[in-house]
Design a protein around this motif. Structure first.
Motif, PDB file in Angstrom:
ATOM      1  N   GLU A 183       1.004  -1.316  -0.063  1.00  0.00           N
ATOM      2  CA  GLU A 183      -0.091   0.235  -0.113  1.00  0.00           C
ATOM      3  C   GLU A 183       0.544   1.534   0.152  1.00  0.00           C
ATOM      4  OE1 GLU A 183      -3.540   2.515   2.734  1.00  0.00           O
ATOM      5  OE2 GLU A 183      -2.726   0.096   3.382  1.00  0.00           O
ATOM      6  N   LYS A 184       2.388   1.097   0.945  1.00  0.00           N
ATOM      7  CA  LYS A 184       2.747   2.395   1.220  1.00  0.00           C
ATOM      8  C   LYS A 184       3.323   2.604  -0.305  1.00  0.00           C
ATOM      9  CE  LYS A 184       3.205   3.012   5.731  1.00  0.00           C
ATOM     10  NZ  LYS A 184       4.628   2.770   7.381  1.00  0.00           N
ATOM     11  N   LEU A 185       4.306   1.788  -1.605  1.00  0.00           N
ATOM     12  CA  LEU A 185       4.754   1.803  -1.927  1.00  0.00           C
ATOM     13  C   LEU A 185       4.156   1.152  -3.284  1.00  0.00           C
ATOM     14  CD1 LEU A 185       8.003  -0.646  -1.369  1.00  0.00           C
ATOM     15  CD2 LEU A 185       7.689   1.658  -1.288  1.00  0.00           C
ATOM     16  N   ALA A 186       2.662   1.458  -3.260  1.00  0.00           N
ATOM     17  CA  ALA A 186       2.042   1.988  -4.519  1.00  0.00           C
ATOM     18  C   ALA A 186       1.586   1.008  -5.311  1.00  0.00           C
ATOM     19  CB  ALA A 186       1.985   3.054  -5.013  1.00  0.00           C
ATOM     20  N   VAL A 187       1.984  -0.014  -4.891  1.00  0.00           N
ATOM     21  CA  VAL A 187       2.103  -1.796  -5.899  1.00  0.00           C
ATOM     22  C   VAL A 187       1.653  -2.429  -6.197  1.00  0.00           C
ATOM     23  CG1 VAL A 187       4.837  -1.133  -6.106  1.00  0.00           C
ATOM     24  CG2 VAL A 187       4.007  -2.798  -5.034  1.00  0.00           C
ATOM     25  N   ASP A 188       0.563  -3.176  -7.567  1.00  0.00           N
ATOM     26  CA  ASP A 188      -0.100  -3.967  -6.942  1.00  0.00           C
ATOM     27  C   ASP A 188      -0.080  -5.575  -6.646  1.00  0.00           C
ATOM     28  OD1 ASP A 188      -2.137  -1.875  -7.528  1.00  0.00           O
ATOM     29  OD2 ASP A 188      -1.320  -1.994  -9.992  1.00  0.00           O
ATOM     30  N   SER A 189       1.012  -5.939  -7.088  1.00  0.00           N
ATOM     31  CA  SER A 189       1.382  -7.524  -7.079  1.00  0.00           C
ATOM     32  C   SER A 189       3.178  -7.205  -6.199  1.00  0.00           C
ATOM     33  CB  SER A 189       1.557  -8.120  -8.584  1.00  0.00           C
ATOM     34  OG  SER A 189       2.388  -7.456  -8.974  1.00  0.00           O
ATOM     35  N   ILE A 190       2.995  -8.798  -6.689  1.00  0.00           N
ATOM     36  CA  ILE A 190       4.546  -9.022  -5.997  1.00  0.00           C
ATOM     37  C   ILE A 190       5.643  -8.877  -6.687  1.00  0.00           C
ATOM     38  CG2 ILE A 190       6.712 -10.868  -4.604  1.00  0.00           C
ATOM     39  CD1 ILE A 190       3.880  -9.839  -2.799  1.00  0.00           C
ATOM     40  N   ALA A 191       5.011  -9.128  -7.606  1.00  0.00           N
ATOM     41  CA  ALA A 191       6.282  -9.100  -9.196  1.00  0.00           C
ATOM     42  C   ALA A 191       6.235  -7.654  -9.847  1.00  0.00           C
ATOM     43  CB  ALA A 191       5.446  -9.374 -10.502  1.00  0.00           C
ATOM     44  N   ASP A 192       5.380  -6.749  -8.917  1.00  0.00           N
ATOM     45  CA  ASP A 192       5.619  -5.583  -9.331  1.00  0.00           C
ATOM     46  C   ASP A 192       6.493  -4.627  -8.636  1.00  0.00           C
ATOM     47  OD1 ASP A 192       5.352  -2.330 -10.642  1.00  0.00           O
ATOM     48  OD2 ASP A 192       4.072  -2.568  -9.574  1.00  0.00           O
ATOM     49  N   LEU A 193       6.512  -4.993  -7.441  1.00  0.00           N
ATOM     50  CA  LEU A 193       6.937  -4.792  -6.398  1.00  0.00           C
ATOM     51  C   LEU A 193       8.485  -5.546  -6.389  1.00  0.00           C
ATOM     52  CD1 LEU A 193       8.021  -3.885  -3.314  1.00  0.00           C
ATOM     53  CD2 LEU A 193       7.292  -5.864  -2.512  1.00  0.00           C
ATOM     54  N   VAL A 194       9.055  -6.834  -6.743  1.00  0.00           N
ATOM     55  CA  VAL A 194      10.218  -6.917  -6.959  1.00  0.00           C
ATOM     56  C   VAL A 194      11.015  -5.566  -7.826  1.00  0.00           C
ATOM     57  CG1 VAL A 194      11.803  -9.425  -8.044  1.00  0.00           C
ATOM     58  CG2 VAL A 194       9.902  -8.962  -6.393  1.00  0.00           C
ATOM     59  N   ARG A 195       9.529  -5.935  -9.275  1.00  0.00           N
ATOM     60  CA  ARG A 195      10.553  -5.031  -9.967  1.00  0.00           C
ATOM     61  C   ARG A 195      11.134  -3.431 -10.189  1.00  0.00           C
ATOM     62  NH1 ARG A 195       8.296  -1.179 -13.116  1.00  0.00           N
ATOM     63  NH2 ARG A 195       6.173  -1.065 -12.616  1.00  0.00           N
ATOM     64  N   GLN A 196      10.215  -2.883  -9.566  1.00  0.00           N
ATOM     65  CA  GLN A 196       9.862  -1.477  -8.638  1.00  0.00           C
ATOM     66  C   GLN A 196      11.559  -1.317  -8.125  1.00  0.00           C
ATOM     67  OE1 GLN A 196       8.084   1.285  -8.030  1.00  0.00           O
ATOM     68  NE2 GLN A 196       5.313   0.820  -8.661  1.00  0.00           N
ATOM     69  N   HIS A 197      10.928  -2.385  -7.091  1.00  0.00           N
ATOM     70  CA  HIS A 197      12.281  -2.557  -6.311  1.00  0.00           C
ATOM     71  C   HIS A 197      13.934  -2.353  -6.866  1.00  0.00           C
ATOM     72  CE1 HIS A 197      14.194  -2.896  -2.021  1.00  0.00           C
ATOM     73  NE2 HIS A 197      15.445  -4.312  -2.527  1.00  0.00           N
ATOM     74  N   LEU A 198      13.872  -3.475  -7.466  1.00  0.00           N
ATOM     75  CA  LEU A 198      15.587  -3.718  -8.571  1.00  0.00           C
ATOM     76  C   LEU A 198      15.978  -2.898  -9.549  1.00  0.00           C
ATOM     77  CD1 LEU A 198      15.113  -7.847  -8.697  1.00  0.00           C
ATOM     78  CD2 LEU A 198      16.071  -6.131  -6.772  1.00  0.00           C
TER      79      LEU A 198
END
Length: 208
Positions: A183-198
Protein backbone atom coordinates in the motif's frame (compact mmCIF):
# COMPACT_ATOMS: atom_id res chain seq x y z
CA UNK A 1 9.68 21.68 -25.58
CA UNK A 2 9.75 21.86 -21.75
CA UNK A 3 10.80 25.33 -20.57
CA UNK A 4 13.96 23.98 -18.93
CA UNK A 5 15.40 22.32 -22.04
CA UNK A 6 18.36 24.08 -23.66
CA UNK A 7 20.67 23.32 -26.57
CA UNK A 8 24.17 23.71 -25.14
CA UNK A 9 26.67 24.38 -27.97
CA UNK A 10 30.41 23.86 -27.46
CA UNK A 11 32.45 24.91 -30.50
CA UNK A 12 35.63 26.96 -30.73
CA UNK A 13 34.59 28.56 -34.05
CA UNK A 14 32.73 31.82 -33.37
CA UNK A 15 31.22 31.85 -36.87
CA UNK A 16 29.73 28.39 -36.30
CA UNK A 17 28.31 29.45 -32.94
CA UNK A 18 26.73 32.54 -34.50
CA UNK A 19 25.22 30.57 -37.38
CA UNK A 20 23.83 27.90 -35.07
CA UNK A 21 22.44 30.54 -32.73
CA UNK A 22 20.53 32.21 -35.56
CA UNK A 23 19.27 28.93 -37.03
CA UNK A 24 18.12 27.46 -33.72
CA UNK A 25 16.48 30.70 -32.60
CA UNK A 26 14.32 30.58 -35.73
CA UNK A 27 13.09 27.17 -34.54
CA UNK A 28 12.35 28.48 -31.06
CA UNK A 29 15.18 26.72 -29.20
CA UNK A 30 16.81 28.15 -26.12
CA UNK A 31 20.60 28.11 -26.57
CA UNK A 32 23.78 28.54 -24.53
CA UNK A 33 27.22 28.90 -26.12
CA UNK A 34 30.72 27.89 -25.01
CA UNK A 35 34.02 28.27 -26.88
CA UNK A 36 35.76 25.34 -25.19
CA UNK A 37 35.22 22.32 -22.98
CA UNK A 38 36.61 23.94 -19.85
CA UNK A 39 34.14 26.84 -19.90
CA UNK A 40 31.25 24.41 -20.34
CA UNK A 41 32.41 22.21 -17.46
CA UNK A 42 32.61 25.25 -15.18
CA UNK A 43 28.89 25.92 -15.63
CA UNK A 44 27.56 22.37 -16.12
CA UNK A 45 25.47 20.78 -13.36
CA UNK A 46 23.87 17.35 -13.04
CA UNK A 47 20.40 18.83 -13.43
CA UNK A 48 21.17 20.42 -16.84
CA UNK A 49 18.30 19.64 -19.21
CA UNK A 50 18.12 19.54 -23.00
CA UNK A 51 21.07 18.36 -25.11
CA UNK A 52 24.70 19.11 -25.86
CA UNK A 53 25.82 19.98 -29.42
CA UNK A 54 29.52 19.23 -29.28
CA UNK A 55 32.33 19.86 -31.78
CA UNK A 56 35.13 17.27 -31.84
CA UNK A 57 38.20 19.34 -32.73
CA UNK A 58 38.85 22.06 -30.16
CA UNK A 59 41.97 23.38 -28.41
CA UNK A 60 42.58 21.87 -25.00
CA UNK A 61 40.12 19.10 -24.20
CA UNK A 62 38.55 17.87 -27.44
CA UNK A 63 34.89 17.01 -27.86
CA UNK A 64 35.23 13.25 -27.42
CA UNK A 65 37.25 13.74 -24.24
CA UNK A 66 34.57 16.11 -22.92
CA UNK A 67 31.87 13.59 -23.79
CA UNK A 68 33.67 10.88 -21.80
CA UNK A 69 34.37 13.25 -18.91
CA UNK A 70 30.68 14.06 -18.63
CA UNK A 71 29.82 10.35 -18.57
CA UNK A 72 32.35 9.83 -15.79
CA UNK A 73 30.71 12.67 -13.85
CA UNK A 74 27.30 10.98 -14.14
CA UNK A 75 25.84 13.29 -16.78
CA UNK A 76 22.70 12.08 -18.54
CA UNK A 77 22.61 15.06 -20.92
CA UNK A 78 22.14 13.66 -24.46
CA UNK A 79 25.03 14.50 -26.78
CA UNK A 80 25.04 15.31 -30.49
CA UNK A 81 28.57 15.25 -31.91
CA UNK A 82 29.39 17.58 -34.83
CA UNK A 83 32.57 17.65 -36.88
CA UNK A 84 34.06 18.92 -40.10
CA UNK A 85 36.50 16.01 -40.11
CA UNK A 86 34.39 12.93 -39.63
CA UNK A 87 35.87 9.45 -39.76
CA UNK A 88 34.84 5.97 -38.70
CA UNK A 89 37.09 5.97 -35.64
CA UNK A 90 35.61 9.22 -34.30
CA UNK A 91 32.06 8.09 -35.00
CA UNK A 92 32.60 4.80 -33.20
CA UNK A 93 34.13 6.56 -30.21
CA UNK A 94 31.21 8.99 -30.05
CA UNK A 95 28.58 6.25 -30.17
CA UNK A 96 30.45 4.11 -27.63
CA UNK A 97 30.09 7.08 -25.29
CA UNK A 98 26.32 7.12 -25.95
CA UNK A 99 26.06 9.94 -28.51
CA UNK A 100 22.55 10.37 -29.92
CA UNK A 101 23.90 11.28 -33.38
CA UNK A 102 27.10 12.10 -35.26
CA UNK A 103 26.65 15.03 -37.66
CA UNK A 104 29.13 16.26 -40.25
CA UNK A 105 29.59 19.92 -41.18
CA UNK A 106 28.20 21.72 -43.04
CA UNK A 107 25.15 20.84 -40.96
CA UNK A 108 21.88 20.19 -42.77
CA UNK A 109 19.03 22.09 -41.12
CA UNK A 110 16.46 19.30 -41.31
CA UNK A 111 18.89 16.68 -40.05
CA UNK A 112 20.05 18.92 -37.20
CA UNK A 113 16.53 19.75 -36.00
CA UNK A 114 15.52 16.08 -36.15
CA UNK A 115 18.57 15.12 -34.09
CA UNK A 116 17.84 17.81 -31.49
CA UNK A 117 14.23 16.68 -31.19
CA UNK A 118 15.38 13.08 -30.69
CA UNK A 119 17.84 14.21 -28.03
CA UNK A 120 15.17 16.28 -26.26
CA UNK A 121 12.80 13.31 -26.29
CA UNK A 122 15.51 11.12 -24.75
CA UNK A 123 16.23 13.78 -22.13
CA UNK A 124 12.53 14.07 -21.27
CA UNK A 125 12.26 10.30 -20.92
CA UNK A 126 15.24 10.20 -18.58
CA UNK A 127 13.75 13.00 -16.51
CA UNK A 128 10.47 11.09 -16.19
CA UNK A 129 12.37 7.99 -15.09
CA UNK A 130 14.24 10.03 -12.52
CA UNK A 131 11.05 11.55 -11.13
CA UNK A 132 9.47 8.09 -10.82
CA UNK A 133 12.54 6.79 -9.00
CA UNK A 134 12.45 9.74 -6.59
CA UNK A 135 8.76 9.12 -5.86
CA UNK A 136 9.54 5.47 -5.10
CA UNK A 137 12.39 6.46 -2.76
CA UNK A 138 10.08 8.81 -0.85
CA UNK A 139 7.49 6.06 -0.46
CA UNK A 140 10.13 3.58 0.62
CA UNK A 141 11.38 6.03 3.26
CA UNK A 142 7.92 5.89 4.87
CA UNK A 143 8.31 2.17 5.70
CA UNK A 144 8.89 1.16 9.31
CA UNK A 145 12.05 -0.85 10.07
CA UNK A 146 9.98 -4.05 10.33
CA UNK A 147 8.17 -3.34 7.06
CA UNK A 148 11.53 -2.81 5.38
CA UNK A 149 12.78 -6.14 6.71
CA UNK A 150 9.70 -7.90 5.37
CA UNK A 151 10.04 -6.14 2.00
CA UNK A 152 13.69 -7.18 1.60
CA UNK A 153 12.82 -10.81 2.32
CA UNK A 154 9.85 -10.74 -0.05
CA UNK A 155 12.02 -9.30 -2.82
CA UNK A 156 14.56 -12.05 -2.10
CA UNK A 157 11.84 -14.62 -2.88
CA UNK A 158 11.15 -15.84 0.64
CA UNK A 159 7.72 -17.28 1.49
CA UNK A 160 5.55 -15.97 4.32
CA UNK A 161 6.28 -18.95 6.58
CA UNK A 162 10.05 -18.56 6.08
CA UNK A 163 9.85 -14.82 6.76
CA UNK A 164 7.83 -15.43 9.92
CA UNK A 165 10.37 -17.95 11.17
CA UNK A 166 13.36 -15.70 10.44
CA UNK A 167 11.83 -12.62 12.06
CA UNK A 168 10.19 -14.46 14.96
CA UNK A 169 6.67 -13.30 14.13
CA UNK A 170 3.46 -15.00 13.03
CA UNK A 171 2.53 -15.68 9.42
CA UNK A 172 -0.50 -13.44 9.90
CA UNK A 173 1.75 -10.57 11.03
CA UNK A 174 3.92 -11.09 7.96
CA UNK A 175 0.83 -10.81 5.77
CA UNK A 176 -0.18 -7.57 7.49
CA UNK A 177 3.28 -6.06 7.03
CA UNK A 178 3.38 -7.16 3.41
CA UNK A 179 0.00 -5.57 2.76
CA UNK A 180 1.16 -2.29 4.30
CA UNK A 181 4.37 -2.34 2.26
CA UNK A 182 2.43 -2.76 -0.97
CA UNK A 183 0.00 0.00 0.00
CA UNK A 184 2.77 2.46 0.93
CA UNK A 185 4.76 1.70 -2.21
CA UNK A 186 1.65 1.86 -4.43
CA UNK A 187 2.28 -1.51 -6.06
CA UNK A 188 -0.41 -3.98 -7.07
CA UNK A 189 1.50 -7.25 -7.02
CA UNK A 190 4.63 -8.90 -5.67
CA UNK A 191 6.05 -8.93 -9.21
CA UNK A 192 5.58 -5.16 -9.42
CA UNK A 193 7.19 -4.74 -6.01
CA UNK A 194 10.23 -6.76 -7.09
CA UNK A 195 10.50 -4.89 -10.41
CA UNK A 196 10.36 -1.42 -8.87
CA UNK A 197 12.68 -2.35 -6.03
CA UNK A 198 15.36 -3.74 -8.34
CA UNK A 199 15.09 -0.82 -10.75
CA UNK A 200 16.49 1.52 -8.10
CA UNK A 201 20.15 2.52 -8.64
CA UNK A 202 22.72 0.25 -7.03
CA UNK A 203 20.40 -2.72 -6.51
CA UNK A 204 20.82 -6.16 -7.97
CA UNK A 205 18.68 -9.25 -8.10
CA UNK A 206 19.27 -11.61 -5.17
CA UNK A 207 22.13 -13.98 -5.93
CA UNK A 208 23.54 -11.82 -8.77
Amino acid sequence: MPASQTVYIVDDDAAVRDALGLLLSLHGYRTAFFSDAASFLRTWTLDARGCLLLDIRMPGMDGLALQQALLDLGSRLPVLVITGHGDVHSARAAFRSQAVDFLEKPLQERQLVAAIEEAFARDQGQASDGEAAEQYRRREASLTPREREVMELVVAGRHNRDIAHELGISVRTVEVHKSRVMEKLAVDSIADLVRQHLQQPGRRAPGS
